[in-house]
Design a protein around this motif. Structure first.
Motif, PDB file in Angstrom:
ATOM      1  N   SER A 149      86.260  -0.621 125.306  1.00  0.00           N
ATOM      2  CA  SER A 149      84.840  -0.435 126.075  1.00  0.00           C
ATOM      3  C   SER A 149      83.764  -0.535 124.848  1.00  0.00           C
ATOM      4  CB  SER A 149      84.577   0.563 126.999  1.00  0.00           C
ATOM      5  OG  SER A 149      84.795   1.842 126.160  1.00  0.00           O
ATOM      6  N   GLU A 193      98.745   8.155 124.234  1.00  0.00           N
ATOM      7  CA  GLU A 193      97.642   8.679 123.519  1.00  0.00           C
ATOM      8  C   GLU A 193      97.787   9.998 123.018  1.00  0.00           C
ATOM      9  OE1 GLU A 193      94.549   7.917 126.666  1.00  0.00           O
ATOM     10  OE2 GLU A 193      93.572   6.610 125.361  1.00  0.00           O
ATOM     11  N   TYR A 250      81.393  12.011 116.652  1.00  0.00           N
ATOM     12  CA  TYR A 250      82.064  11.676 117.873  1.00  0.00           C
ATOM     13  C   TYR A 250      81.798  10.292 118.163  1.00  0.00           C
ATOM     14  CZ  TYR A 250      84.501  11.613 122.258  1.00  0.00           C
ATOM     15  OH  TYR A 250      85.119  11.340 123.546  1.00  0.00           O
ATOM     16  N   ASN A 277      83.079  15.200 123.042  1.00  0.00           N
ATOM     17  CA  ASN A 277      82.169  14.773 123.941  1.00  0.00           C
ATOM     18  C   ASN A 277      81.485  15.868 124.620  1.00  0.00           C
ATOM     19  OD1 ASN A 277      80.172  13.430 125.908  1.00  0.00           O
ATOM     20  ND2 ASN A 277      81.733  12.002 126.320  1.00  0.00           N
ATOM     21  N   ASP A 336      93.050   0.500 122.628  1.00  0.00           N
ATOM     22  CA  ASP A 336      92.584   1.763 123.113  1.00  0.00           C
ATOM     23  C   ASP A 336      90.771   1.691 122.666  1.00  0.00           C
ATOM     24  OD1 ASP A 336      92.742   4.836 124.025  1.00  0.00           O
ATOM     25  OD2 ASP A 336      91.563   4.813 122.263  1.00  0.00           O
ATOM     26  N   GLY A 337      90.062   2.070 123.324  1.00  0.00           N
ATOM     27  CA  GLY A 337      88.483   2.228 123.142  1.00  0.00           C
ATOM     28  C   GLY A 337      87.867   0.948 123.409  1.00  0.00           C
ATOM     29  N   TYR A 339      89.661  16.698 123.292  1.00  0.00           N
ATOM     30  CA  TYR A 339      89.217  15.839 124.736  1.00  0.00           C
ATOM     31  C   TYR A 339      89.839  17.062 125.882  1.00  0.00           C
ATOM     32  CZ  TYR A 339      86.781  12.818 127.887  1.00  0.00           C
ATOM     33  OH  TYR A 339      86.112  12.401 128.805  1.00  0.00           O
TER      34      TYR A 339
HETATM   35  P1  P6P Z   1      84.391   9.384 126.677  1.00  0.00           P
HETATM   36  C1  P6P Z   1      88.255   5.316 125.077  1.00  0.00           C
HETATM   37  O1  P6P Z   1      87.663   4.965 126.168  1.00  0.00           O
HETATM   38  C2  P6P Z   1      89.042   6.671 125.200  1.00  0.00           C
HETATM   39  O2  P6P Z   1      90.062   6.062 125.976  1.00  0.00           O
HETATM   40  C3  P6P Z   1      89.475   7.072 123.942  1.00  0.00           C
HETATM   41  O3  P6P Z   1      89.570   6.142 122.847  1.00  0.00           O
HETATM   42  C4  P6P Z   1      88.176   8.184 123.586  1.00  0.00           C
HETATM   43  O4  P6P Z   1      88.768   9.136 122.646  1.00  0.00           O
HETATM   44  C5  P6P Z   1      87.931   8.573 124.931  1.00  0.00           C
HETATM   45  O5  P6P Z   1      88.263   7.562 125.917  1.00  0.00           O
HETATM   46  C6  P6P Z   1      86.348   8.668 124.898  1.00  0.00           C
HETATM   47  O6  P6P Z   1      86.247   9.118 126.293  1.00  0.00           O
HETATM   48  O7  P6P Z   1      84.778   9.957 127.944  1.00  0.00           O
HETATM   49  O8  P6P Z   1      83.965  10.401 125.556  1.00  0.00           O
HETATM   50  O9  P6P Z   1      83.550   8.196 126.573  1.00  0.00           O
END
Ligand code: P6P
Length: 339
Positions: A125, A282, A246, A214, A122-123, A266
């Motif tokens: 990117s 998640e 964040y 965010n 997860d995450g 979120y």
């Molecule tokens: P945003 C990462 O892509 C993810 O799935 C989670 O790990 C994270 O909390 C969220 O998306 C971040 O999303 O829209 O703030 O980049």
């Protein structure tokens, strides 16, 4: 160093699981074997993430291996490792992965009684930026006679047998909790190749002036969310404004919130009516961790997150989770908007 300062009674995850099993006379050992396969997959993924940084940065091993296969992206490697570990454990009947559109049924193990849901990395990117990414997982036990169809997986988090997440940072961290149990943190000792109990019985502080959301989505937020976040930034009763933290990687934001307290959110919004984060692998696993640590987790309709039932395996939800009193503030403000 005097010998009196060296801990010679180390609690590894393996020992912890053995001691847990001993508490349940009816235990067959299947859950313990499943968790051993889980911990192996975490150690492997941690290894590849450490090497991937080196490979990406230094081009080690080039862009393809000897058989000419394209270098797999880390999410795919993580997913492959996880699927192989769950399959070979012989204790998993069916698996849901963020990386796989459909459920993966292990028909070679028709008598296996567990279903595992996971986001292998997860995450991801954020990987190139060196931000901590992690695996989020949940374990369900199938009903008697269930064969592990998709319908068998559309369950509320209250039916999770266990859940947790890892964070692949400088040293890999694992946070795991069982239904009705405590939350325990383990740190991977790379020399020993063992997860060592480093954070026994983790408790989320009841309050903390830290919010994690965010704000780039605030244009799309519903009014109660806007009022709630503004109440933290522009306190009217003379308190100090909250600190904003964040990271954008759920495991990292969740781990900080578990350790320090505060709130992670979120929310569902006008752009994403069902929110972004996935319920099964998640929101629900994280909700179980936070509830077992004395915190709270709710969705954008102010429902207890663990009672939300996904409509399909990749269904999404808004989520607010963290310190009990901080989540309560979200509920109290939303109450003002109830018809
Ligand atoms: P945003 C990462 O892509 C993810 O799935 C989670 O790990 C994270 O909390 C969220 O998306 C971040 O999303 O829209 O703030 O980049």
């Amino acid at each position: 160093v005097g010998t009196e300062t060296i801990n010679t009674d180390i609690v590894t995850l393996t020992r912890f699981l053995t001691e847990e099993q001993a508490k349940h006379k009816e235990a067959t050992g299947d859950f313990t074997l499943l968790c051993h396969a889980l911990q192996f997959s975490f150690k492997s993924i941690a290894y590849f993430i450490r090497r991937a940084t080196l490979i990406n940065l230094t081009g080690l091993a080039g862009s393809s291996n000897t058989t000419g296969d394209d270098q797999k992206k880390l999410d795919i490697i993580g997913d492959d490792i996880f699927i192989a570990a769950m399959r070979s454990s012989g204790r998993v009947r069916v698996l849901v992965s963020e990386e796989q559109e459909k459920i993966i049924s292990f028909d070679e193990h028709p008598d296996a009684r567990y279903a595992v849901v996971c986001d292998p990395i997860d995450g991801s990117s954020n990987l190139d930026a060196g931000v901590s990414v992690g695996t989020i997982f949940g374990i369900f036990k199938l009903e008697e006679g269930a064969t592990g169809t998709e319908a068998d997986l559309l369950k509320p988090g209250t039916e999770l047998v266990a859940s947790g997440f890892t964070m692949y940072g400088a040293s890999a961290m694992l946070v795991i909790t069982m239904k009705g149990g405590s939350v325990n943190g383990f740190t991977l000792d790379n020399a020993l190749g063992e997860f060592i109990l480093s954070h026994p019985n983790m408790r989320c502080p009841q309050s903390r002036a830290i919010y994690s959301v965010n704000e780039g989505n605030s244009l799309y937020w519903e009014d109660p969310v806007k009022e709630y976040v503004n109440s933290l930034k522009y306190p009217t009763e003379g308190g100090k404004p909250y600190s904003a933290r964040y990271i954008g990687s759920m495991v990292a934001d969740a781990y900080r919130t578990l350790l320090y307290g505060g709130i992670f959110a979120y929310p569902a919004d006008k752009k994403s009516a069902k929110g972004k984060l996935r319920i099964l692998y998640e929101c629900a696993p994280m909700a179980l961790v936070f509830e077992n640590a004395g915190g709270q987790a709710i969705d954008s309709h102010m429902r207890r997150m663990l009672e939300v039932v996904p409509e399909h395996i990749h269904d999404r939800s808004g989520i607010f989770l963290g310190s009990y009193n901080e989540v309560q503030k979200v509920i109290d403000i939303h109450k003002k908007y109830e018809k």
